[in-house]
Design a protein around this motif. Structure first.
Motif, short mmCIF file in Angstrom:
data_model
loop_
_atom_site.label_atom_id
_atom_site.label_comp_id
_atom_site.label_asym_id
_atom_site.label_seq_id
_atom_site.Cartn_x
_atom_site.Cartn_y
_atom_site.Cartn_z
N GLY A 2 59.95 27.24 43.03
CA GLY A 2 58.91 26.79 42.13
C GLY A 2 58.23 27.65 41.73
N PHE A 3 56.09 27.49 42.39
CA PHE A 3 55.83 28.14 41.49
C PHE A 3 54.75 28.29 42.39
CE2 PHE A 3 57.27 25.45 38.25
CZ PHE A 3 57.16 26.54 37.35
N ALA A 4 54.32 30.37 42.72
CA ALA A 4 52.50 30.51 43.69
C ALA A 4 51.80 30.56 42.76
CB ALA A 4 53.66 31.84 44.58
N GLU A 5 50.60 30.97 43.18
CA GLU A 5 49.31 30.57 42.28
C GLU A 5 48.68 31.65 43.33
OE1 GLU A 5 45.76 29.35 39.79
OE2 GLU A 5 46.89 27.72 40.76
N VAL A 6 48.22 32.88 42.99
CA VAL A 6 47.73 33.93 43.65
C VAL A 6 46.44 34.49 43.65
CG1 VAL A 6 47.18 35.97 44.74
CG2 VAL A 6 49.71 34.71 44.80
N THR A 7 44.73 33.98 44.26
CA THR A 7 44.10 34.61 43.46
C THR A 7 43.28 35.02 44.86
OG1 THR A 7 42.46 32.31 45.03
CG2 THR A 7 43.54 31.89 42.14
N GLY A 8 42.37 35.26 44.17
CA GLY A 8 41.18 36.31 45.65
C GLY A 8 40.99 35.44 46.91
N LYS A 9 41.25 33.78 47.10
CA LYS A 9 40.57 33.81 48.05
C LYS A 9 41.59 32.66 48.72
CE LYS A 9 36.12 33.55 47.53
NZ LYS A 9 34.51 32.49 47.44
N HIS A 10 43.03 32.80 47.73
CA HIS A 10 44.19 31.13 48.11
C HIS A 10 45.41 32.13 47.58
CE1 HIS A 10 40.16 28.62 47.63
NE2 HIS A 10 40.47 28.50 49.07
N CYS A 11 45.96 31.18 48.47
CA CYS A 11 47.69 31.46 48.33
C CYS A 11 48.53 29.87 47.62
CB CYS A 11 48.40 32.61 48.60
SG CYS A 11 50.31 32.71 47.95
N ILE A 12 48.45 29.60 46.45
CA ILE A 12 49.07 28.37 46.47
C ILE A 12 50.42 28.33 46.43
CG2 ILE A 12 48.35 26.28 44.89
CD1 ILE A 12 45.80 26.92 44.52
N GLU A 21 60.81 38.27 41.08
CA GLU A 21 60.86 39.12 40.81
C GLU A 21 61.34 40.48 42.15
OE1 GLU A 21 62.00 40.66 38.09
OE2 GLU A 21 61.51 38.63 37.49
N GLY A 22 61.37 40.02 43.77
CA GLY A 22 61.38 40.01 44.01
C GLY A 22 59.66 39.34 46.18
N ASP A 23 59.98 40.14 46.72
CA ASP A 23 59.38 39.34 47.98
C ASP A 23 57.47 40.41 47.94
OD1 ASP A 23 61.04 38.37 49.24
OD2 ASP A 23 61.15 39.19 50.88
N PHE A 24 56.43 39.39 47.84
CA PHE A 24 55.00 40.14 47.52
C PHE A 24 54.58 39.42 48.74
CE2 PHE A 24 55.69 36.67 44.48
CZ PHE A 24 53.92 35.84 44.98
N GLY A 25 53.89 40.42 49.69
CA GLY A 25 52.22 40.39 50.21
C GLY A 25 51.62 39.80 49.49
N VAL A 26 50.62 38.89 50.69
CA VAL A 26 49.46 37.89 49.97
C VAL A 26 48.24 38.63 50.90
CG1 VAL A 26 48.13 36.55 48.67
CG2 VAL A 26 50.65 36.73 48.12
N LEU A 27 47.00 39.08 50.51
CA LEU A 27 46.05 39.60 51.64
C LEU A 27 44.97 38.69 51.03
CD1 LEU A 27 47.09 43.17 52.51
CD2 LEU A 27 47.15 41.22 54.01
N PRO A 28 43.89 38.91 51.94
CA PRO A 28 42.36 38.23 50.98
C PRO A 28 41.96 39.22 49.98
CG PRO A 28 42.94 37.92 53.51
CD PRO A 28 43.74 38.67 53.69
N GLY A 29 41.64 39.19 48.88
CA GLY A 29 41.26 39.67 47.92
C GLY A 29 42.24 40.09 46.67
N HIS A 30 43.45 40.19 46.99
CA HIS A 30 44.47 39.76 46.33
C HIS A 30 44.38 39.47 45.04
CE1 HIS A 30 49.06 40.08 44.62
NE2 HIS A 30 48.79 40.40 45.66
N THR A 31 44.88 40.17 43.46
CA THR A 31 44.89 40.47 42.34
C THR A 31 45.33 38.45 41.97
OG1 THR A 31 45.10 42.55 42.43
CG2 THR A 31 45.58 41.25 40.32
N PRO A 32 44.62 38.06 40.71
CA PRO A 32 45.32 36.78 40.67
C PRO A 32 46.78 37.09 39.91
CG PRO A 32 43.00 36.92 39.42
CD PRO A 32 42.84 38.38 40.39
N VAL A 33 47.84 36.39 40.64
CA VAL A 33 49.44 36.19 40.02
C VAL A 33 50.11 34.29 40.31
CG1 VAL A 33 51.32 36.84 40.65
CG2 VAL A 33 49.63 38.84 41.17
N LEU A 34 50.37 34.66 39.61
CA LEU A 34 51.63 33.02 39.12
C LEU A 34 52.47 34.03 38.73
CD1 LEU A 34 51.64 30.55 38.97
CD2 LEU A 34 51.09 30.55 36.18
N SER A 35 53.64 33.50 39.56
CA SER A 35 54.75 33.98 39.83
C SER A 35 56.15 32.58 40.23
CB SER A 35 54.78 34.82 41.28
OG SER A 35 56.64 35.10 41.10
N ASN A 36 56.94 32.72 39.84
CA ASN A 36 58.19 31.72 39.94
C ASN A 36 58.18 31.68 41.58
OD1 ASN A 36 58.39 30.26 37.36
ND2 ASN A 36 59.77 32.23 36.70
N LEU A 37 59.41 30.98 41.95
CA LEU A 37 59.62 31.34 43.31
C LEU A 37 61.01 31.39 43.51
CD1 LEU A 37 57.68 29.04 45.43
CD2 LEU A 37 57.59 31.33 45.79
#
Length: 119
Positions: free
Chosen positions: A47-57, A9-25
């Motif tokens: 692919g996919f991105a999984e964001v937690t408060g500590k990681h971006c996978i 749905e568009g570029d997004f930035g991930v910083l430490p403490g980010h709200t959990p998100v699951l997104s298609n790439l």
């Protein structure tokens, strides 16, 4: 310190403490920032991105360092994809169109890098 990801749905930035998100790439460039500058740029084909408060996978179908992609590689891939779209029958149009989208994104990433951008 930060990662910018090409979400569906568009570029997004991930910083430490980010709200959990699951997104298609979508096909595009993942920029990794350290101390305010891009330290690494990776081209992902999807692919996919999984964001937690500590990681971006990132679970990417394919990823390559943008610095390793030559303009010739990008141009060749785009030309082959354009030819495939024209030559493919109805059964293969979806795959050919996807390859064209990837090739266009790769060419954009390489051109942006060559122009001094971070892609």
């Amino acid at each position: 310190n930060m990662v910018v990801v090409p979400g569906a749905e568009g570029d997004f930035g991930v910083l430490p403490g980010h709200t959990p998100v699951l997104s298609n790439l979508r096909s595009g460039v993942v920029d990794v920032y350290n101390d305010g500058t891009v330290s690494k740029s990776l081209f992902v084909e999807g692919g996919f991105a999984e964001v937690t408060g500590k990681h971006c996978i990132l679970l990417a179908t394919d990823a390559k360092d943008v610095a390793e992609i030559t303009p010739e590689d990008a141009n060749s891939r785009l030309t082959m994809a354009q030819e495939a779209v024209i030559a493919t029958d109805d059964n293969g149009k979806g795959a050919a169109a996807r390859e064209l989208t990837i090739a266009e994104a790769m060419k954009y990433a390489v051109n942006n890098r060559s122009a001094g951008g971070s892609a």
